[in-house]
Design a protein around this motif. Sequence first.
Motif, mmCIF file in Angstrom:
data_model
loop_
_atom_site.group_PDB
_atom_site.id
_atom_site.type_symbol
_atom_site.label_atom_id
_atom_site.label_comp_id
_atom_site.label_asym_id
_atom_site.label_seq_id
_atom_site.Cartn_x
_atom_site.Cartn_y
_atom_site.Cartn_z
ATOM 1 N N MET A 1 21.045 32.358 36.215
ATOM 2 C CA MET A 1 19.992 31.563 35.565
ATOM 3 C C MET A 1 20.151 31.605 34.044
ATOM 4 O O MET A 1 20.478 32.649 33.475
ATOM 5 N N HIS A 3 18.346 31.507 30.618
ATOM 6 C CA HIS A 3 16.973 31.719 30.137
ATOM 7 C C HIS A 3 16.790 31.198 28.715
ATOM 8 O O HIS A 3 17.535 31.574 27.811
ATOM 9 N N LEU A 19 13.033 21.635 31.068
ATOM 10 C CA LEU A 19 12.163 21.986 32.197
ATOM 11 C C LEU A 19 12.662 21.364 33.495
ATOM 12 O O LEU A 19 12.509 21.934 34.570
ATOM 13 N N ASN A 22 18.040 22.011 36.571
ATOM 14 C CA ASN A 22 18.292 23.101 37.528
ATOM 15 C C ASN A 22 19.112 24.188 36.866
ATOM 16 O O ASN A 22 20.020 23.887 36.098
ATOM 17 N N VAL A 24 18.051 26.325 34.750
ATOM 18 C CA VAL A 24 17.487 26.726 33.447
ATOM 19 C C VAL A 24 16.039 27.152 33.653
ATOM 20 O O VAL A 24 15.284 26.484 34.350
ATOM 21 N N GLN A 25 15.671 28.276 33.043
ATOM 22 C CA GLN A 25 14.278 28.707 33.126
ATOM 23 C C GLN A 25 13.738 28.817 31.704
ATOM 24 O O GLN A 25 14.343 29.495 30.854
ATOM 25 N N HIS A 27 10.869 29.956 29.050
ATOM 26 C CA HIS A 27 9.762 30.895 28.852
ATOM 27 C C HIS A 27 9.096 30.505 27.546
ATOM 28 O O HIS A 27 9.786 30.314 26.536
#
Length: 524
Positions: A1, A3, A19, A22, A24-25, A27
């Motif tokens: 992933m 981040h 957002l 896929n 990618v997260q 925060h």
Amino acid sequence: MFHVLAADSIKEEGLQPLLEQNGVQVHIGSVDSGIIDLQKIDALLVRSATKVTQELLDLMPSLKIIGRAGVGVDNIDIAEATKRGIIVVNAPDGNTISTAEHTFAMMSALMRNIPQAHSTVKNGEWKRNKFIGNELYGKILGIIGLGRIGSELAKRAKAFGMSVKVYDPFLTKERAAVLGVQLSSFDEVLAETDIISVHTPLTKETKGLLNEKTLSQTKKGVYLLNCARGGIIDEMALAHFIENGHVAGAALDVFEVEPPENHPLLKFDSVIATPHLGASTKEAQLNVATQVASEIRTFFENNPVANSINLPAMSKEIYEKIQPYHQLAKEMGKIVSECHNKGISELTATYSGTAAELETTFLTKALLAGFFENRIDMKVNEVNAIHIAKERGIMVGEKVTGNSYGYANTITVTASGDGESFTVRGTYIDHYGPRIVNLDGFNIDFHPSGNLLYIQHMDRPGVIGHVGKVLGDHDVNIATMQVGRKEAGGEAIMVLSFDKPLSIEMISKLESLQDIVTINSIVL
Ligand SMILES: NC(=O)C1=CN([C@@H]2O[C@H](COP(=O)(O)OP(=O)(O)OC[C@H]3O[C@@H](n4cnc5c(N)ncnc54)[C@H](O)[C@@H]3O)[C@@H](O)[C@H]2O)C=CC1
Ligand SMILES: O=C(O)C(=O)COP(=O)(O)O
């Protein structure tokens, strides 16, 4: 992933490109919010509030890219990020209009005492005589730094009947003529204008550009504007010139330290201020967040970023053109490093034909990145390759030659040190791919990929057969084999490729064969 930490209240709507990606997260929170373990962050998004210092970078060992949702990158230690191979991108034009409009609003407010008059009315007073202002019409505006924001300000000033004198050492006469402004020297802008607005970045050269000495060269009664960066106008010098009445007033959106505390300038009625609001509009924030989020996504997708501070700008078309050579250069760097596994003090890349028409410095950086890959225990890429070479005392040279050795292009790299050197030459053939065509003076032809063995041996009958037999006896399949020699009976080389890397034991067995000089394993 992958981040991403979006700090500094970056507009969430603009983060959409990330957002919806896929893998990618995102925060959302400041760097000290604890929302994510800083060690895991791959990409950091900031505005001007977060100071990206060496200490902060130390806490983020996985960081690969920093996105500045705005223009000024003076809050980011670019040199330190570059050393670590971290790409820095910004959003250069997303807030231009907002900042130019804000500057213009500040100029109007300053000349008509709007903030001061406003607070008296709110306090129940009606002092019409106290707030006699000045028209903008007919005044001379001095702009220091005619980039994106300065240019937009100039257009607006001209529309209001002002004339504009500009100081920008990097501005051409043609551009000044197009914008209808008068290109002037710094001294002329100081001495001949009624209002001076600074629009440069904050750099070593621009810090304190307006100081005790240069402010004394301005017209008595001049007005000053700083909607760029605190520190371009020396704050103490400005306070002095306001105090003695030489400067009639100032409008400030930015301060050396933000927020300013008990600041002497804020005590003057003739100083008006906003809390770094130049880029704070819905439109600008959406623009810059979207721009920078798209850049991070582009990086995540392995495509070239457009607005990097520490990498050359490259369009997608140019990147697509350079990409095969880039890959070849990187592989060649690895090959030199593995075949000549000795200390080096000089590395020279020579380009010819179609390769010489490309951004060769980018290729040389890729070559260095490949060269260092298995030599040092840190991430080396095009961002920090030159720095790392310098740090290790390796001189990097780049040349262009008209000799393409019969190919459409060649890249030749020579690594030397302690009186020895090693040269590799490669070429990229359209619709065929990259080839290595010369290794240390031996003409050869192989595809630089996979698990390779570079064998130097004596050109004697049976050597190739012995190598084949040992490998065959151990059930090792040779995928491809190329041989090269300079003269019969002298030194010769073999380059073999395998489906799997060979074990150390296997390589030792081959090394013990008669007439084998050296063997180097290369994994590409
Ligand atoms: N108050 C706010 O919220 C905002 C402030 N800014 C600040 O405004 C600055 C300018 O932004 P842009 O116009 O987009 O940048 P830009 O890069 O388009 O323009 C800067 C101009 O300054 C000139 N320059 C550089 N050194 C100079 C020197 N020593 N003397 C005179 N001119 C010099 C350059 O040639 C260039 O034309 C940014 O660096 C940033 O610090 C930018 C956006 C928002
Ligand atoms: O873009 C710039 O340089 C700015 O100064 C805007 O800063 P901000 O993103 O509003 O903190």
